[in-house]
Design a protein around this motif. Structure first.
Motif, PDB file in Angstrom:
ATOM      1  N   UNK A 230       0.665  -1.128   0.150  1.00 55.37           N
ATOM      2  CA  UNK A 230      -0.088  -0.089  -0.180  1.00 55.37           C
ATOM      3  C   UNK A 230       0.653   1.344  -0.184  1.00 55.37           C
ATOM      4  N   UNK A 231       0.406   2.496  -0.282  1.00 53.65           N
ATOM      5  CA  UNK A 231       1.002   3.800  -0.170  1.00 53.65           C
ATOM      6  C   UNK A 231       0.460   4.658   0.603  1.00 53.65           C
ATOM      7  N   UNK A 232       1.433   5.399   1.339  1.00 56.54           N
ATOM      8  CA  UNK A 232       1.165   6.345   2.342  1.00 56.54           C
ATOM      9  C   UNK A 232       1.595   7.690   1.705  1.00 56.54           C
ATOM     10  N   UNK A 233       1.153   8.760   2.587  1.00 57.69           N
ATOM     11  CA  UNK A 233       1.384  10.025   2.330  1.00 57.69           C
ATOM     12  C   UNK A 233       0.796  10.819   1.267  1.00 57.69           C
ATOM     13  N   UNK A 273       5.642   9.375  12.978  1.00 60.29           N
ATOM     14  CA  UNK A 273       4.714  10.136  13.227  1.00 60.29           C
ATOM     15  C   UNK A 273       3.671   9.521  12.379  1.00 60.29           C
ATOM     16  N   UNK A 274       3.636   9.579  10.966  1.00 60.03           N
ATOM     17  CA  UNK A 274       2.807   8.948  10.013  1.00 60.03           C
ATOM     18  C   UNK A 274       2.220   7.494  10.280  1.00 60.03           C
ATOM     19  N   UNK A 275       3.353   6.875  10.234  1.00 60.41           N
ATOM     20  CA  UNK A 275       2.872   5.458  10.506  1.00 60.41           C
ATOM     21  C   UNK A 275       2.801   4.919  12.041  1.00 60.41           C
ATOM     22  N   UNK A 276       3.528   5.555  12.676  1.00 62.30           N
ATOM     23  CA  UNK A 276       3.338   4.844  14.326  1.00 62.30           C
ATOM     24  C   UNK A 276       2.509   5.567  14.938  1.00 62.30           C
ATOM     25  N   UNK A 277       1.869   6.631  14.693  1.00 61.64           N
ATOM     26  CA  UNK A 277       0.985   7.712  15.317  1.00 61.64           C
ATOM     27  C   UNK A 277      -0.400   7.829  14.595  1.00 61.64           C
ATOM     28  N   UNK A 278      -0.223   8.421  13.527  1.00 65.04           N
ATOM     29  CA  UNK A 278      -1.470   8.779  12.669  1.00 65.04           C
ATOM     30  C   UNK A 278      -2.336   7.465  12.075  1.00 65.04           C
ATOM     31  N   UNK A 279      -1.406   6.725  11.282  1.00 66.69           N
ATOM     32  CA  UNK A 279      -2.291   5.326  10.878  1.00 66.69           C
ATOM     33  C   UNK A 279      -2.503   4.361  12.007  1.00 66.69           C
ATOM     34  N   UNK A 280      -1.968   4.710  13.184  1.00 66.23           N
ATOM     35  CA  UNK A 280      -2.114   3.854  14.515  1.00 66.23           C
ATOM     36  C   UNK A 280      -3.656   4.117  14.957  1.00 66.23           C
TER      37      UNK A 280
END
Length: 314
Positions: A230-233, A273-280
């Motif tokens: 999958x793609x993030x950001x 931040x993005x993967x570990x907090x926001x997507x969490x």
């Protein structure tokens, strides 16, 4: 290092902010990069960049505050440089960042002071993209002005030792559980579809990399419930590469997910931040039972061996 090295190994990366001023610098430099904002007019690009930075800086800084007020990319890269300098006898390792210090210009001044002429460039992007690899190489070569004998290390997503380092990071994150109970998602930084359509090989190389890792995991007898990409950001209204990570996560309600950031070598704000907090937070809303994010290879000893293999240095 006591004696003058004969060669230099220069690690290239995007950079990361150490404070709010550097975050403004990072965003300004990034959105003024013609490889990122592909509009033909420099004046228009500058106008758009200024608008984006003005409207986004404060909210972006709030995100940084949640991870301590700085990008982990800087201390982790310094650790990698230090470890490599202990490994190599006649080669000194440096770093040159694209959007924050130390810039290529500063690195080149150091090389000249040490009278080094032979330079190996290692872009810390495993897959090639015009937005990362090309941008960093162009930046260094523009500042170098043809004054060095430059060797460029090609995209290394196929390197076996590097992929061993990835698998070590993956298995370490679920060492207290069964891999069979997790769905492994390789998350790659997204790109606007128009950049891929213009000939950027990134999507193909990311897909190839996932298949290499899928095969390698199987050969090692490491089984997951599922393996996907999958793609993030994604930002802005343009069509980006799909599937988006937030959509992919919706498939795994009441299940377990393990994320590996396949496009990054060193942890940064997008992993921490993005993967570990926001997507969490998204995963919690969806109802995912156990959501985990792997560390990048960073300065891991296996990745050090991969760099030796790629550069043919020891």
């Amino acid at each position: 290092m006591n004696k003058t090295p004969k060669k230099a190994l220069v690690l290239l990366n995007m950079g990361g902010a150490r404070d709010k001023n550097e975050l403004k610098m990072f965003l300004t430099n990034m959105f003024n990069d013609k490889n990122i904002l592909t509009v033909k007019s420099d004046l228009l690009r500058s106008f758009i960049a200024k608008f984006i930075v003005t409207t986004r800086l404060n909210s972006a800084w709030e995100n940084y505050e949640q991870i301590g007020g700085y990008s982990p990319l800087n201390p982790l890269t310094e650790k990698l440089v230090n470890k490599l300098n202990k490994e190599f006898q006649e080669v000194e390792t440096f770093q040159a960042m694209r959007y924050t210090p130390p810039f290529a210009k500063e690195c080149i001044e150091q090389l000249k002071e040490k009278e080094i002429k032979d330079v190996i460039l290692l872009p810390l992007y495993p897959q090639y993209s015009t937005t990362t690899t090309k941008s960093s190489l162009e930046d260094f070569e523009k500042e170098a002005k043809g004054e060095f004998n430059i060797t460029i290390i090609e995209p290394f997503y196929e390197n076996d030792i590097y992929n061993d380092a990835i698998i070590y990071s993956i298995t370490k994150k679920v060492s207290n559980a069964k891999t069979e109970d997790f769905n492994l998602i390789f998350s790659a930084h997204g790109l606007p579809q128009k950049i891929v359509d213009a000939g950027d090989p990134y999507e193909k190389q990311v897909n190839d990399h996932v298949e290499i890792l899928r095969k390698k995991l199987k050969e090692k007898g490491i089984n997951f419930k599922s393996i996907s990409l999958a793609y993030q950001s994604k930002v802005g209204p343009l069509k980006w590469l799909e599937p988006a990570l937030d959509e992919e996560l919706k498939r795994f309600k009441n299940d377990n997910v393990l994320i590996y950031p396949i496009a990054f070598i060193v942890d940064n704000s997008e992993t921490d931040f993005e993967l570990s907090i926001e997507y969490k937070e998204e995963a919690d809303k969806i109802g995912i039972n156990d959501y985990r994010v792997c560390k990048c290879v960073n300065d891991d000893v296996i990745f050090i061996e991969a760099i030796k293999d790629l550069t043919k240095l020891n």
